[in-house]
Design an enzyme around this catalytic site. Structure first.
Site, short mmCIF file in Angstrom:
data_model
loop_
_atom_site.label_atom_id
_atom_site.label_comp_id
_atom_site.label_asym_id
_atom_site.label_seq_id
_atom_site.Cartn_x
_atom_site.Cartn_y
_atom_site.Cartn_z
N GLU A 51 -14.65 0.79 -8.43
CA GLU A 51 -14.86 0.85 -6.97
C GLU A 51 -15.13 2.28 -6.49
OE1 GLU A 51 -12.20 -2.80 -7.64
OE2 GLU A 51 -12.21 -0.71 -8.34
N PHE A 113 0.77 -10.30 -3.10
CA PHE A 113 0.01 -9.87 -4.28
C PHE A 113 -1.29 -9.18 -3.85
CE2 PHE A 113 -3.25 -10.86 -7.56
CZ PHE A 113 -2.71 -10.08 -8.59
N GLN A 114 -1.51 -8.00 -4.40
CA GLN A 114 -2.69 -7.18 -4.10
C GLN A 114 -2.86 -6.92 -2.60
OE1 GLN A 114 -6.19 -8.72 -6.22
NE2 GLN A 114 -5.63 -7.49 -8.00
N LYS A 163 -8.74 -12.64 4.05
CA LYS A 163 -9.55 -13.67 3.40
C LYS A 163 -9.74 -14.91 4.27
CE LYS A 163 -10.19 -16.16 -0.95
NZ LYS A 163 -9.67 -16.41 -2.33
N MET A 467 -14.42 25.99 -14.01
CA MET A 467 -14.06 26.72 -12.80
C MET A 467 -12.57 27.05 -12.76
SD MET A 467 -15.35 28.18 -10.20
CE MET A 467 -16.87 27.46 -9.57
#
Length: 557
Positions: A51, A113-114, A163, A467
Site C-alpha cells: 500500500e 478485526f482490522q 463497509k 548520507m
C-alpha cells in the site's frame, strides 16, 4: 437512480476525471473492488506490491501532471500502510485523495478485526479527512475531497468509508467537478505596491523560488520577473526544473547542499524575494542568516508568512496571478556589479570529478543529461543520490524532477516513478536510488514488470547509507554505526527475479552503452547497478544550524 455506495464512489471518481487508481484489495473494500471490476474499461486499477507503493505512485502521478492522484487501501494495516505516503504528499503540498475502507458502522470503536481510527491517525497530515457515516453524503464527500485537495495550497485528503456504506444504496445523479479557482481574494493593490517598492529600491535583489512555482505553473512569470529586474535566482529542491538550468541568471539549488553561488548570494543580497517557498530549516529558517537583507514573501498560504522568518512585505495569493499583477509595477534593472558578483561566484563550482578514472555521480549525471532528448523525468529516493541528481542533472522541462523534500522519504522513488510512468506514457522515467533506499521498496519492481512499465532504476551503489555515513564522518568522528551495508545483494539478479533486466557498471566506458540498451528496452523495468566508492560525499554542504554561507567544500576536508 439508486446505486450502492461502492458504485456511487466509482462513478463519482469518473465524474472527477479519474482514469487511474493505485491500490491493494482487502476485506473492507471488497464491494469497491467489485465495482472496479465492472468499470475496468473506464478506470485502470494498478495493483501495487504494498500500500505504501500505492500512495507514492499516486503522489508521482500528481507531481508529474498537476492532476490529483488517487490511492485505495483496506482497513487496519492497509490504511496505516498509506500513512507515510500521505505524510510525504502533505509536506510537499501534493494533491492526492486516499480512500480507505473500514469495518461496518456498528463495529467502529470496538477494537474490531482490522480496525484503526485512520481519520484520527491522519488528521495532522491531511488538509481534511472524512469518515462517511451516511450513504447520502458519499457523493458530496468525494466532490468536496477533490476540490479541497486542489484548492489553494494543494495537499492530501482522506476518505474513510465503512463497509456497510459501500453496500447501502442511495440516489446518484451525475455531478460536474467543482471548478477550482485561483486564490486572489487577498491580493490587494496596497500589498502589491509595498512589494514593488522594495524590489524597485533594491540594488542587489535575489530570488528564492519554491514549490509554489510548480503548483501554480508560474514558469513564464518567474522567468519574466527575473529578467526584468535582472536578479539572480535559486530554486529550492521542490522547484528544480521550474527554471531553465542554462539561463544566465540561474545559480542552482539553494540550501544545505545548494550551490556556493546560491548560498553566498543569499547572505550578500539586500532584498530576498521568496516566491512560493516556506523558509525550510534546510534552506533558511533563522533571521540572522539574512540579517542584512529585507525580505519579501509571496505565498498562497497565509500561515507561511512570518512563520520562520519575519518579512518586510508580503502578498497572499496564487503565485501566477500575483506575479502577473506585480511585474507591470516593476522597473527594469541592470544590476551590473551585482551580476558580476554572481558570475564570479558561479565560477566557484564543485570540484568536477567526472574526468577522473573512477565512476562518480557527476559522470553519471553528465552522461545522462547528454542522452536526454527532453523526455526524461527523474524520480528519486532520498539521500546522497538525490542531492547529486538535483545538483548535476540538466533538467529541461518543468515537472521533470520528482522527489520527496519535506519528509525525506526513503522508499519513495520506485513507487513514484510507477505513477509518473502511468501518467506519462511518452516520457522516459528514471528512478535514481541509493542501495539503502532501493532495499526499502524494491518489491515494486513486481508492479512495474507486471504492467510492462519501462522504468529505469539507477542504483548509485556505495554499499552504505551514504548520507547518514557522511554525517557520521563530519559530526561523529567517523564512528560508522549501522551505516555500512552488507554488500551481498546482487541487484542484477534482483531485477531479473522480478521480471526485469539488470546491468552492472564498474568502468566508465560501460556506462553509455548500458544506458542506451536500457533506453531501448520497453518491455519492463531495468535496474542499473552503478558502483561507486563509499567515501564519496555530497559537496557543498552547510552544517545543520549553521549560516547558509558557512559552506563546507571538498577542499575543506
Amino acid at each position: 437512480m439508486f446505486l450502492t455506495g461502492a458504485e456511487i464512489l466509482i462513478k463519482s471518481l469518473i465524474d472527477e476525471g479519474v482514469d487511474t487508481i493505485f491500490g491493494y484489495p482487502g476485506g473492507a473494500v471488497l464491494n469497491i473492488y467489485d465495482q472496479l471490476y465492472n468499470y475496468r474499461e473506464q478506470i485502470n486499477h494498478i495493483l501495487t506490491a504494498h500500500e505504501q507503493g500505492a500512495s507514492h505512485a499516486a503522489d508521482g502521478y500528481a507531481r508529474s501532471t498537476g492532476k490529483i492522484g488517487v490511492c485505495l487501501a483496506t482497513s487496519g494495516p492497509g490504511a496505516t500502510n498509506l500513512v507515510t505516503g500521505i505524510a510525504t504528499a502533505y509536506m510537499d503540498s501534493i494533491p492526492i485523495v486516499a480512500i480507505t475502507g473500514n469495518v461496518t458502522r456498528p463495529l467502529l470503536g470496538k477494537d474490531s478485526f482490522q480496525e484503526v481510527d485512520i481519520a484520527g491517525i491522519t488528521m495532522p497530515i491531511t488538509k481534511h479527512n472524512y469518515i462517511v457515516k451516511d450513504i447520502n453524503d458519499l457523493q458530496k464527500v468525494v466532490k468536496e475531497a477533490f476540490y479541497i485537495a486542489k484548492e489553494g495550497r494543494p495537499g492530501p485528503v482522506l476518505i474513510d468509508i465503512p463497509k456497510d456504506i459501500t453496500a447501502a444504496k442511495a440516489i446518484y445523479e451525475p455531478m460536474m467537478p467543482k471548478e477550482v479557482e485561483r486564490k486572489t481574494k487577498h491580493i490587494t493593490d496596497e500589498a502589491l505596491q509595498d512589494v514593488a517598492k522594495l524590489i524597485n529600491e533594491a540594488e542587489n535583489p535575489f530570488i528564492y523560488a519554491g514549490g509554489g512555482i510548480v503548483a501554480s505553473a508560474a514558469y513564464e512569470e518567474l522567468k519574466e520577473i527575473a529578467e526584468k529586474i535582472n536578479s539572480p535566482i535559486a530554486t529550492s529542491l521542490m522547484a528544480i526544473s521550474s527554471f531553465p538550468y542554462d539561463h544566465p541568471l540561474y545559480t542552482g539549488m539553494i540550501g544545505m547542499h545548494g550551490s556556493k553561488a546560491s548560498n553566498i548570494l543569499t547572505s550578500k543580497c539586500d532584498l530576498l524575494i521568496n516566491l512560493g517557498a516556506r523558509f525550510s530549516d534546510r534552506v533558511i529558517n533563522t533571521q540572522n542568516q539574512i540579517k542584512h537583507a529585507k525580505v519579501v514573501h509571496i505565498d498562497v498560504d497565509p500561515a507561511e508568512i512570518n512563520k520562520n522568518v519575519k518579512v518586510d512585505a508580503f502578498v497572499v495569493g496564487d503565485l501566477k496571478i500575483v506575479l502577473q499583477r506585480l511585474i507591470p509595477l516593476l522597473k527594469e534593472k541592470k544590476n551590473d556589479e551585482w551580476l558580476a558578483k554572481m558570475n564570479e561566484l558561479k565560477a566557484l563550482k564543485v570540484k568536477d570529478t567526472s574526468e577522473t578514472g573512477e565512476l562518480t555521480p557527476e559522470f553519471l549525471f553528465r552522461k545522462l543529461s547528454e542522452l536526454d532528448d527532453g523526455s526524461f523525468v527523474l524520480a528519486t529516493e532520498v539521500g546522497q543520490h538525490q542531492m547529486w541528481a538535483a545538483q548535476h542533472f540538466e533538467f529541461k522541462t518543468p515537472r521533470s524532477f520528482i522527489s520527496s523534500g519535506g519528509l525525506g522519504t526513503m522508499g519513495f522513488g520506485l513507487g513514484a516513478s510507477i505513477g509518473v510512468q502511468m501518467a506519462n506514457k511518452n516520457k522516459t522515467v528514471f528512478n535514481i536510488a541509493g542501495d539503502g533506499s532501493f532495499g526499502m521498496n524494491c518489491n515494486e519492481l513486481a508492479t512495474a514488470a507486471k504492467n510492462k512499465l519501462p522504468v529505469k532504476v539507477i542504483i548509485v551503489n556505495n554499499n552504505s547509507l551514504g548520507m547518514v555515513r557522511q554525517w557520521q564522518n563530519f559530526f561523529y568522528e567517523g564512528r560508522y554505526s549501522s551505516t555500512d551495508l552488507n554488500g551481498t545483494t546482487d541487484f542484477v539478479k534482483v531485477a531479473e527475479a522480478f521480471g526485469g533486466k539488470g546491468f552492472r557498471v564498474h568502468e566508465k566506458q560501460e556506462l553509455v552503452p548500458v544506458l542506451k540498451e536500457a533506453l531501448s528496452y520497453k518491455e519492463g523495468p531495468v535496474v542499473i547497478d552503478y558502483v561507486i566508492h563509499n567515501d564519496k560525499k555530497v559537496f557543498p554542504m552547510v552544517a545543520p544550524g549553521a549560516a547558509i554561507d558557512e559552506i563546507i567544500s571538498e577542499e575543506d576536508v
